[in-house]
Design a protein around this motif. Structure first.
Motif, PDB file in Angstrom:
ATOM      1  N   ASP A 109       0.819  -1.207   0.000  1.00  0.00           N
ATOM      2  CA  ASP A 109       0.000   0.000   0.000  1.00  0.00           C
ATOM      3  C   ASP A 109       0.856   1.260   0.000  1.00  0.00           C
ATOM      4  O   ASP A 109       1.631   1.501   0.922  1.00  0.00           O
ATOM      5  CB  ASP A 109      -0.905  -0.020   1.236  1.00  0.00           C
ATOM      6  N   ILE A 110       0.689   2.092  -1.030  1.00  0.00           N
ATOM      7  CA  ILE A 110       1.499   3.301  -1.163  1.00  0.00           C
ATOM      8  C   ILE A 110       1.229   4.294  -0.033  1.00  0.00           C
ATOM      9  O   ILE A 110       2.134   5.017   0.388  1.00  0.00           O
ATOM     10  CB  ILE A 110       1.256   3.959  -2.548  1.00  0.00           C
ATOM     11  N   VAL A 111       0.001   4.333   0.451  1.00  0.00           N
ATOM     12  CA  VAL A 111      -0.348   5.283   1.512  1.00  0.00           C
ATOM     13  C   VAL A 111       0.387   4.932   2.799  1.00  0.00           C
ATOM     14  O   VAL A 111       0.990   5.796   3.451  1.00  0.00           O
ATOM     15  CB  VAL A 111      -1.873   5.306   1.739  1.00  0.00           C
ATOM     16  N   GLU A 112       0.368   3.670   3.177  1.00  0.00           N
ATOM     17  CA  GLU A 112       1.004   3.254   4.424  1.00  0.00           C
ATOM     18  C   GLU A 112       2.518   3.414   4.370  1.00  0.00           C
ATOM     19  O   GLU A 112       3.129   3.907   5.337  1.00  0.00           O
ATOM     20  CB  GLU A 112       0.628   1.811   4.745  1.00  0.00           C
ATOM     21  N   VAL A 113       3.150   3.015   3.268  1.00  0.00           N
ATOM     22  CA  VAL A 113       4.611   3.119   3.224  1.00  0.00           C
ATOM     23  C   VAL A 113       5.038   4.577   3.155  1.00  0.00           C
ATOM     24  O   VAL A 113       6.084   4.957   3.691  1.00  0.00           O
ATOM     25  CB  VAL A 113       5.215   2.291   2.067  1.00  0.00           C
ATOM     26  N   ARG A 119       7.067   9.771   8.691  1.00  0.00           N
ATOM     27  CA  ARG A 119       7.354   9.740  10.135  1.00  0.00           C
ATOM     28  C   ARG A 119       8.832   9.565  10.402  1.00  0.00           C
ATOM     29  O   ARG A 119       9.419  10.246  11.251  1.00  0.00           O
ATOM     30  CB  ARG A 119       6.563   8.606  10.795  1.00  0.00           C
ATOM     31  N   ARG A 120       9.446   8.653   9.695  1.00  0.00           N
ATOM     32  CA  ARG A 120      10.860   8.356   9.932  1.00  0.00           C
ATOM     33  C   ARG A 120      11.754   9.547   9.612  1.00  0.00           C
ATOM     34  O   ARG A 120      12.855   9.668  10.167  1.00  0.00           O
ATOM     35  CB  ARG A 120      11.292   7.148   9.098  1.00  0.00           C
ATOM     36  N   ARG A 121      11.290  10.420   8.749  1.00  0.00           N
ATOM     37  CA  ARG A 121      12.092  11.599   8.402  1.00  0.00           C
ATOM     38  C   ARG A 121      11.847  12.766   9.352  1.00  0.00           C
ATOM     39  O   ARG A 121      12.408  13.849   9.167  1.00  0.00           O
ATOM     40  CB  ARG A 121      11.797  12.011   6.960  1.00  0.00           C
ATOM     41  N   GLY A 122      11.016  12.579  10.336  1.00  0.00           N
ATOM     42  CA  GLY A 122      10.798  13.603  11.337  1.00  0.00           C
ATOM     43  C   GLY A 122       9.897  14.745  10.898  1.00  0.00           C
ATOM     44  O   GLY A 122       9.876  15.800  11.535  1.00  0.00           O
ATOM     45  N   GLY A 206       6.980  13.923  -9.342  1.00  0.00           N
ATOM     46  CA  GLY A 206       8.437  13.909  -9.225  1.00  0.00           C
ATOM     47  C   GLY A 206       9.143  14.315 -10.506  1.00  0.00           C
ATOM     48  O   GLY A 206      10.310  14.738 -10.472  1.00  0.00           O
ATOM     49  N   LEU A 207       8.442  14.214 -11.634  1.00  0.00           N
ATOM     50  CA  LEU A 207       9.034  14.606 -12.911  1.00  0.00           C
ATOM     51  C   LEU A 207       9.328  16.101 -12.972  1.00  0.00           C
ATOM     52  O   LEU A 207      10.120  16.549 -13.803  1.00  0.00           O
ATOM     53  CB  LEU A 207       8.098  14.226 -14.067  1.00  0.00           C
ATOM     54  N   LEU A 208       8.700  16.895 -12.090  1.00  0.00           N
ATOM     55  CA  LEU A 208       8.853  18.348 -12.124  1.00  0.00           C
ATOM     56  C   LEU A 208       9.954  18.856 -11.204  1.00  0.00           C
ATOM     57  O   LEU A 208      10.305  20.034 -11.271  1.00  0.00           O
ATOM     58  CB  LEU A 208       7.536  19.017 -11.718  1.00  0.00           C
ATOM     59  N   LEU A 209      10.485  18.024 -10.334  1.00  0.00           N
ATOM     60  CA  LEU A 209      11.447  18.492  -9.346  1.00  0.00           C
ATOM     61  C   LEU A 209      12.876  18.463  -9.872  1.00  0.00           C
ATOM     62  O   LEU A 209      13.282  17.493 -10.520  1.00  0.00           O
ATOM     63  CB  LEU A 209      11.373  17.628  -8.073  1.00  0.00           C
ATOM     64  N   PRO A 210      13.669  19.497  -9.567  1.00  0.00           N
ATOM     65  CA  PRO A 210      15.100  19.427  -9.867  1.00  0.00           C
ATOM     66  C   PRO A 210      15.755  18.365  -9.001  1.00  0.00           C
ATOM     67  O   PRO A 210      15.305  18.103  -7.875  1.00  0.00           O
ATOM     68  CB  PRO A 210      15.603  20.828  -9.517  1.00  0.00           C
ATOM     69  N   PRO A 211      16.818  17.722  -9.491  1.00  0.00           N
ATOM     70  CA  PRO A 211      17.430  16.616  -8.747  1.00  0.00           C
ATOM     71  C   PRO A 211      17.820  16.959  -7.313  1.00  0.00           C
ATOM     72  O   PRO A 211      17.615  16.154  -6.402  1.00  0.00           O
ATOM     73  CB  PRO A 211      18.668  16.277  -9.596  1.00  0.00           C
ATOM     74  N   ALA A 212      18.344  18.153  -7.088  1.00  0.00           N
ATOM     75  CA  ALA A 212      18.804  18.507  -5.746  1.00  0.00           C
ATOM     76  C   ALA A 212      17.642  18.519  -4.760  1.00  0.00           C
ATOM     77  O   ALA A 212      17.752  18.031  -3.633  1.00  0.00           O
ATOM     78  CB  ALA A 212      19.490  19.867  -5.768  1.00  0.00           C
ATOM     79  N   GLU A 213      16.492  19.056  -5.172  1.00  0.00           N
ATOM     80  CA  GLU A 213      15.341  19.094  -4.269  1.00  0.00           C
ATOM     81  C   GLU A 213      14.751  17.702  -4.085  1.00  0.00           C
ATOM     82  O   GLU A 213      14.259  17.366  -3.006  1.00  0.00           O
ATOM     83  CB  GLU A 213      14.275  20.048  -4.800  1.00  0.00           C
ATOM     84  N   HIS A 214      14.820  16.894  -5.131  1.00  0.00           N
ATOM     85  CA  HIS A 214      14.289  15.534  -5.049  1.00  0.00           C
ATOM     86  C   HIS A 214      15.023  14.728  -3.984  1.00  0.00           C
ATOM     87  O   HIS A 214      14.448  13.830  -3.358  1.00  0.00           O
ATOM     88  CB  HIS A 214      14.430  14.857  -6.415  1.00  0.00           C
ATOM     89  N   LEU A 215      16.287  15.041  -3.769  1.00  0.00           N
ATOM     90  CA  LEU A 215      17.092  14.309  -2.800  1.00  0.00           C
ATOM     91  C   LEU A 215      16.884  14.789  -1.369  1.00  0.00           C
ATOM     92  O   LEU A 215      17.375  14.168  -0.431  1.00  0.00           O
ATOM     93  CB  LEU A 215      18.574  14.419  -3.165  1.00  0.00           C
ATOM     94  N   SER A 216      16.161  15.891  -1.192  1.00  0.00           N
ATOM     95  CA  SER A 216      15.961  16.422   0.152  1.00  0.00           C
ATOM     96  C   SER A 216      15.116  15.473   0.996  1.00  0.00           C
ATOM     97  O   SER A 216      14.086  14.968   0.536  1.00  0.00           O
ATOM     98  CB  SER A 216      15.252  17.782   0.067  1.00  0.00           C
ATOM     99  N   PRO A 217      15.520  15.240   2.257  1.00  0.00           N
ATOM    100  CA  PRO A 217      14.707  14.379   3.128  1.00  0.00           C
ATOM    101  C   PRO A 217      13.348  14.988   3.443  1.00  0.00           C
ATOM    102  O   PRO A 217      12.459  14.288   3.931  1.00  0.00           O
ATOM    103  CB  PRO A 217      15.569  14.243   4.391  1.00  0.00           C
TER     104      PRO A 217
END
Length: 246
Positions: A109-113, A119-122, A206-217
């Protein structure tokens, strides 16, 4: 690797839309390849819906009909030898019950994961960016609230912008500079309103995000964490649900 040690087969309900399914397929193979090394790739079966049929039912509010489409696809995946099933679309998790009923395969389930990864990222106040069906119907609200996370939803004008970008551009394979700039402005506004994280609750965003922002936690891409969960489930074999992604 003996047959008993082979990764379990991932069954993917795709085509919603085809650009996001391409992203899933690439990421699943990259994930398995990274885990196992060499020339390994994912064991995956894809049932690709005609998205026009799905979209028509969404816009008409025919969720029973939409669920029947995915249920039929899930049965095809089971018949093709899949060991688990995943819906490669956030909005269509609204009909996840129909998929669970249609076959005995575990649904990842995409919603649960996604909620667990958030949560894990604070993250405590997460802006949920997806179609109006995902946002207004509170698809993520319960899973986030259960983990102490407050969902932050875009206003009406911003939601219309998101829907236009998703339905009229991204789902048709168009990634425009104008959409990228508009989406960047939206993210900036939501952060200014107190969101300390963003959930890309549409598999195309996700196709719209620059790589640097995509990597942000602080940015939780549902495709990314869903793929991590599917790779984990495949490598664990046929017996268990996946561990939550980090």
């Amino acid at each position: 690797m003996s047959p008993a040690d082979e990764p379990a087969v991932i069954g993917l309900l795709g085509g919603m839309s085809w650009p996001s399914t391409l992203t899933y397929y690439r990421a699943l193979n990259e994930g398995i390849g990274k885990a196992l090394g060499g020339s390994h790739s994912a064991r995956v079966v894809i049932w690709s819906q005609d998205y026009a049929e799905v979209e028509r039912r969404q816009l008409a509010g025919d969720w029973e009909g939409a669920g029947a489409l995915l249920a039929a696809g899930a049965r095809r995946l089971a018949a093709a030898g899949a060991d688990m099933v995943a819906i490669a679309c956030n909005t269509m998790h609204r009909v996840s019950g129909a998929v669970r009923t249609a076959c005995e395969l575990p649904l990842i389930d995409i919603v649960e994961v996604t909620a667990e990864a958030t949560r894990r990222r604070g993250i405590t106040r997460a802006a949920v960016l997806g179609t109006r069906f995902t946002a207004q119907d509170g698809l993520f609200d319960g899973a986030l609230a259960a983990r102490g996370i407050e969902p932050v939803l875009p206003g009406a004008a911003d939601q219309r912008l998101i829907d236009h970008i998703i339905y009229d551009e991204l789902c048709r394979g168009t990634v425009s500079d104008r959409a990228a700039v508009a989406f960047a402005g939206l993210r900036k506004r939501l952060r200014g309103e107190g969101a300390d994280g963003l959930i890309l609750a549409c598999t195309e965003l996700g196709l719209l995000l620059p790589p640097a922002e995509h990597l942000s936690p602080a940015v939780v891409d549902t495709v990314e964490v869903h793929v991590q969960a599917l790779v984990a489930a495949s490598l664990r074999g046929r017996t268990g649900a996946p561990a939550g992604p980090s």
